[in-house]
Design an enzyme around this catalytic site. Sequence first.
Site, PDB file in Angstrom:
ATOM      1  N   THR A  86    -100.496 -31.296 -51.411  1.00  0.00           N
ATOM      2  CA  THR A  86    -100.068 -29.904 -51.453  1.00  0.00           C
ATOM      3  C   THR A  86    -101.187 -29.015 -51.970  1.00  0.00           C
ATOM      4  OG1 THR A  86     -99.277 -30.084 -53.728  1.00  0.00           O
ATOM      5  CG2 THR A  86     -97.677 -30.577 -51.988  1.00  0.00           C
ATOM      6  N   HIS A  87    -100.971 -27.734 -51.818  1.00  0.00           N
ATOM      7  CA  HIS A  87    -101.833 -26.747 -52.457  1.00  0.00           C
ATOM      8  C   HIS A  87    -101.579 -26.810 -53.970  1.00  0.00           C
ATOM      9  CE1 HIS A  87    -101.699 -25.287 -48.327  1.00  0.00           C
ATOM     10  NE2 HIS A  87    -102.797 -24.592 -48.589  1.00  0.00           N
ATOM     11  N   GLY A  88    -102.634 -26.879 -54.750  1.00  0.00           N
ATOM     12  CA  GLY A  88    -102.490 -26.935 -56.198  1.00  0.00           C
ATOM     13  C   GLY A  88    -101.919 -28.257 -56.677  1.00  0.00           C
ATOM     14  N   ASP A 102     -97.112 -29.971 -47.857  1.00  0.00           N
ATOM     15  CA  ASP A 102     -96.284 -28.804 -48.138  1.00  0.00           C
ATOM     16  C   ASP A 102     -96.060 -27.896 -46.935  1.00  0.00           C
ATOM     17  OD1 ASP A 102     -98.945 -27.965 -48.221  1.00  0.00           O
ATOM     18  OD2 ASP A 102     -98.814 -27.032 -50.194  1.00  0.00           O
ATOM     19  N   PRO A 152    -103.802 -29.121 -46.308  1.00  0.00           N
ATOM     20  CA  PRO A 152    -103.389 -30.521 -46.449  1.00  0.00           C
ATOM     21  C   PRO A 152    -102.883 -31.121 -45.140  1.00  0.00           C
ATOM     22  CG  PRO A 152    -102.669 -29.285 -48.356  1.00  0.00           C
ATOM     23  CD  PRO A 152    -103.173 -28.275 -47.356  1.00  0.00           C
TER      24      PRO A 152
END
Length: 140
Positions: free
Chosen positions: A8-10, A66, A72
């Site tokens: 995922t992002h972050g 995500d 991703p």
Amino acid sequence: MIALIISTHGNFSEELVKSSEMIFGTQKNIGAVTFKPGESTDDLVEKYNNLINELDCKDGVLFMVDLLGGSPFNAASVLALKNDNMEIISGVNLPMLLEVFGSRDFSSLSELVSIAQSAGKDSIKQLIKQTNLNSYKYDL
């Protein structure tokens, strides 16, 4: 057992895995990959390859990301398009991940994708307020 890569992002992927293991118990053959500001798709592909080298991937790899079309997803696509035993599902959420945990010991990769997709969709519910009765019900 099918390898799981949550990306995922972050830090969401790491926290999602921690939360799911808090409910379901510690899992084997799973890894979380984060996409940080300033990184590229190539950086993610490298992270994925490093993790794939650490995991047991003989039964396949399921990338759970995500966002459809996000970095991703795009990086996982680079690998999945070259490998028949890799699949990607987007929209990863906690109910989806828990259902996958409970099913991956006895499911094929294609079955696991279907299970993840159904679990993700089926977990979206709304609380319906019934103001005249001062009660509620779930939108099932």
